[in-house]
Scaffold this motif. Structure first.
Motif, mmCIF file in Angstrom:
data_model
loop_
_atom_site.group_PDB
_atom_site.id
_atom_site.type_symbol
_atom_site.label_atom_id
_atom_site.label_comp_id
_atom_site.label_asym_id
_atom_site.label_seq_id
_atom_site.Cartn_x
_atom_site.Cartn_y
_atom_site.Cartn_z
ATOM 1 N N ILE A 183 -14.446 10.078 -6.232
ATOM 2 C CA ILE A 183 -13.325 10.332 -7.133
ATOM 3 C C ILE A 183 -12.236 9.318 -6.858
ATOM 4 C CG2 ILE A 183 -11.620 12.001 -7.927
ATOM 5 C CD1 ILE A 183 -13.452 14.201 -6.846
ATOM 6 N N LYS A 184 -11.856 8.573 -7.889
ATOM 7 C CA LYS A 184 -10.802 7.577 -7.757
ATOM 8 C C LYS A 184 -9.544 8.105 -8.440
ATOM 9 C CE LYS A 184 -13.914 3.588 -7.683
ATOM 10 N NZ LYS A 184 -14.207 2.254 -8.262
ATOM 11 N N TYR A 185 -8.434 8.023 -7.735
ATOM 12 C CA TYR A 185 -7.153 8.443 -8.284
ATOM 13 C C TYR A 185 -6.243 7.235 -8.459
ATOM 14 C CZ TYR A 185 -8.195 13.357 -7.201
ATOM 15 O OH TYR A 185 -8.749 14.609 -7.153
ATOM 16 N N GLN A 186 -5.641 7.121 -9.632
ATOM 17 C CA GLN A 186 -4.586 6.146 -9.875
ATOM 18 C C GLN A 186 -3.307 6.934 -10.129
ATOM 19 O OE1 GLN A 186 -5.915 3.792 -13.189
ATOM 20 N NE2 GLN A 186 -6.819 2.242 -11.888
ATOM 21 N N LEU A 187 -2.291 6.645 -9.340
ATOM 22 C CA LEU A 187 -1.041 7.373 -9.432
ATOM 23 C C LEU A 187 0.127 6.402 -9.580
ATOM 24 C CD1 LEU A 187 -1.562 9.767 -6.370
ATOM 25 C CD2 LEU A 187 -2.295 10.167 -8.725
ATOM 26 N N VAL A 188 1.157 6.859 -10.257
ATOM 27 C CA VAL A 188 2.436 6.153 -10.245
ATOM 28 C C VAL A 188 3.421 7.108 -9.587
ATOM 29 C CG1 VAL A 188 4.260 5.078 -11.579
ATOM 30 C CG2 VAL A 188 1.878 4.853 -12.318
ATOM 31 N N LEU A 189 3.994 6.682 -8.468
ATOM 32 C CA LEU A 189 4.831 7.555 -7.648
ATOM 33 C C LEU A 189 6.248 7.005 -7.513
ATOM 34 C CD1 LEU A 189 2.355 8.152 -4.674
ATOM 35 C CD2 LEU A 189 2.549 9.481 -6.796
ATOM 36 N N ASP A 190 7.212 7.906 -7.490
ATOM 37 C CA ASP A 190 8.571 7.555 -7.096
ATOM 38 C C ASP A 190 8.693 7.897 -5.614
ATOM 39 O OD1 ASP A 190 9.375 6.657 -9.575
ATOM 40 O OD2 ASP A 190 10.082 8.620 -10.230
ATOM 41 N N VAL A 191 9.064 6.912 -4.815
ATOM 42 C CA VAL A 191 9.059 7.061 -3.359
ATOM 43 C C VAL A 191 10.393 6.626 -2.771
ATOM 44 C CG1 VAL A 191 7.924 6.292 -1.227
ATOM 45 C CG2 VAL A 191 6.563 6.662 -3.304
ATOM 46 N N ARG A 192 10.900 7.419 -1.829
ATOM 47 C CA ARG A 192 12.116 7.033 -1.108
ATOM 48 C C ARG A 192 11.709 6.151 0.066
ATOM 49 N NH1 ARG A 192 14.362 11.502 -1.064
ATOM 50 N NH2 ARG A 192 15.895 11.085 -2.691
ATOM 51 N N THR A 193 12.245 4.955 0.086
ATOM 52 C CA THR A 193 11.886 3.959 1.095
ATOM 53 C C THR A 193 12.769 4.115 2.328
ATOM 54 O OG1 THR A 193 13.439 2.317 0.253
ATOM 55 C CG2 THR A 193 11.259 2.396 -0.780
ATOM 56 N N PRO A 194 12.488 3.355 3.385
ATOM 57 C CA PRO A 194 13.320 3.438 4.605
ATOM 58 C C PRO A 194 14.793 3.132 4.359
ATOM 59 C CG PRO A 194 11.257 2.355 5.090
ATOM 60 C CD PRO A 194 11.286 2.537 3.611
ATOM 61 N N SER A 195 15.085 2.354 3.316
ATOM 62 C CA SER A 195 16.476 2.027 3.001
ATOM 63 C C SER A 195 17.161 3.160 2.233
ATOM 64 C CB SER A 195 16.537 0.743 2.177
ATOM 65 O OG SER A 195 15.937 0.946 0.900
ATOM 66 N N VAL A 211 15.145 4.697 -3.992
ATOM 67 C CA VAL A 211 13.912 5.209 -4.595
ATOM 68 C C VAL A 211 13.279 4.109 -5.433
ATOM 69 C CG1 VAL A 211 12.907 6.905 -6.163
ATOM 70 C CG2 VAL A 211 14.760 7.577 -4.616
ATOM 71 N N SER A 212 12.020 3.810 -5.137
ATOM 72 C CA SER A 212 11.284 2.779 -5.865
ATOM 73 C C SER A 212 10.001 3.369 -6.421
ATOM 74 C CB SER A 212 10.948 1.592 -4.943
ATOM 75 O OG SER A 212 12.118 0.970 -4.463
ATOM 76 N N ARG A 213 9.445 2.689 -7.414
ATOM 77 C CA ARG A 213 8.204 3.152 -8.058
ATOM 78 C C ARG A 213 7.026 2.319 -7.570
ATOM 79 N NH1 ARG A 213 9.284 4.966 -13.825
ATOM 80 N NH2 ARG A 213 10.040 6.706 -12.571
ATOM 81 N N PHE A 214 5.940 3.018 -7.234
ATOM 82 C CA PHE A 214 4.756 2.362 -6.696
ATOM 83 C C PHE A 214 3.516 2.776 -7.479
ATOM 84 C CE2 PHE A 214 7.756 2.390 -3.233
ATOM 85 C CZ PHE A 214 7.544 1.191 -2.565
ATOM 86 N N GLY A 215 2.610 1.834 -7.675
ATOM 87 C CA GLY A 215 1.290 2.108 -8.226
ATOM 88 C C GLY A 215 0.327 2.281 -7.068
ATOM 89 N N VAL A 216 -0.460 3.349 -7.104
ATOM 90 C CA VAL A 216 -1.287 3.733 -5.962
ATOM 91 C C VAL A 216 -2.728 3.967 -6.399
ATOM 92 C CG1 VAL A 216 -1.636 5.501 -4.190
ATOM 93 C CG2 VAL A 216 0.673 4.792 -4.791
ATOM 94 N N LEU A 217 -3.657 3.527 -5.581
ATOM 95 C CA LEU A 217 -5.074 3.817 -5.800
ATOM 96 C C LEU A 217 -5.632 4.471 -4.545
ATOM 97 C CD1 LEU A 217 -7.634 3.613 -7.522
ATOM 98 C CD2 LEU A 217 -8.036 1.348 -6.531
ATOM 99 N N VAL A 218 -6.227 5.649 -4.711
ATOM 100 C CA VAL A 218 -6.818 6.402 -3.604
ATOM 101 C C VAL A 218 -8.229 6.819 -3.987
ATOM 102 C CG1 VAL A 218 -6.691 8.515 -2.216
ATOM 103 C CG2 VAL A 218 -4.589 7.278 -2.788
ATOM 104 N N ASN A 219 -9.157 6.642 -3.062
ATOM 105 C CA ASN A 219 -10.532 7.102 -3.257
ATOM 106 C C ASN A 219 -10.767 8.362 -2.435
ATOM 107 O OD1 ASN A 219 -11.051 4.922 -4.883
ATOM 108 N ND2 ASN A 219 -12.182 3.772 -3.354
#
Length: 218
Positions: free
Chosen positions: A179-191, A194-202
């Motif tokens: 199962i492959k997941y493609q996600l677009v996430l809003d993530v709070r960074t160390p600074s 909040v930034s947006r990231f494209g993610v791929l998880v198997n």
């Protein structure tokens, strides 16, 4: 049209938009109940016209099925449209448009959407082999688990603290039991921004998760 390798968008039915909790804060998506709103219609017509130019084909706006707006440095609009081609075929499209503070519009995405998509779709792994399926219910515990794993794993790789803020979009694909997941996430960074990231998880047939890619998007 230039698109990121796995930057995609989910679009839900008007009933789901209407029942969603409206968020009227900076950075939050707010449902626009009146899809005949002049601003919504302007954005929708722009999107269809711009896409027609890019494709070198004739497209005509038929209806705006659903709409949301996000306040950032300007506005982001995501719409579910019905558009008609030169052959007369009417299809649904998921659209993302950016509007600058000056009112300039930019078409970010214009993608076909399954006509049968609803809020109850894809609550389990009943996806067609080899076909990407949009996950409408972003509160699905499985989707949340994958998103939190991705953020945690990326944080370990970077040796820094990252925090999941929101799941912007998701889809999955089943290939040979994987199962492959493609996600677009809003993530709070160390600074703390909040930034947006494209993610791929198997995810393996045993449920093991592997982070394949975690990239910042525009």
């Amino acid at each position: 049209m230039r698109t990121l390798s796995f930057f995609f968008f989910f679009f839900i039915s008007s009933q789901v938009f209407a029942s969603a909790k409206s968020v009227n804060r900076l950075g939050g998506w707010k449902t626009i109940v009146d899809t005949q709103d002049p601003n919504v219609q302007k954005v929708a017509k722009f999107a269809v016209s711009e896409y027609a130019k890019q494709q070198g084909q004739s497209f005509e706006l038929v209806d705006v099925v659903a709409a949301q707006r996000q306040v950032v440095a300007g506005f982001n609009y995501r719409l579910l449209l019905e558009a008609k081609t030169s052959t007369g075929k009417v299809s649904k499209y998921g659209v993302l448009v950016d509007e600058s503070l000056k009112g300039d519009l930019k078409l970010v995405a214009f993608e076909p959407v399954r006509p049968s998509a609803s809020a109850n779709d894809f609550s389990t792994h009943k996806t067609n082999e080899g076909r990407w399926e949009t996950i409408i219910n972003l509160q699905d515990p499985e989707v949340r688990k994958v998103a939190e794993f991705a953020v945690s794993e990326y944080g370990k790789q970077q040796g820094a603290s990252f925090e999941l803020v929101d799941i912007f979009a998701a889809r999955r694909n089943v290939v040979a039991g994987l199962i492959k997941y493609q996600l677009v996430l809003d993530v709070r960074t160390p600074s703390k921004s909040v930034s947006r990231f494209g993610v791929l998880v198997n995810e393996s047939s045993k449920g093991d998760l592997v982070l394949v890619s975690f990239e910042k998007t525009n």
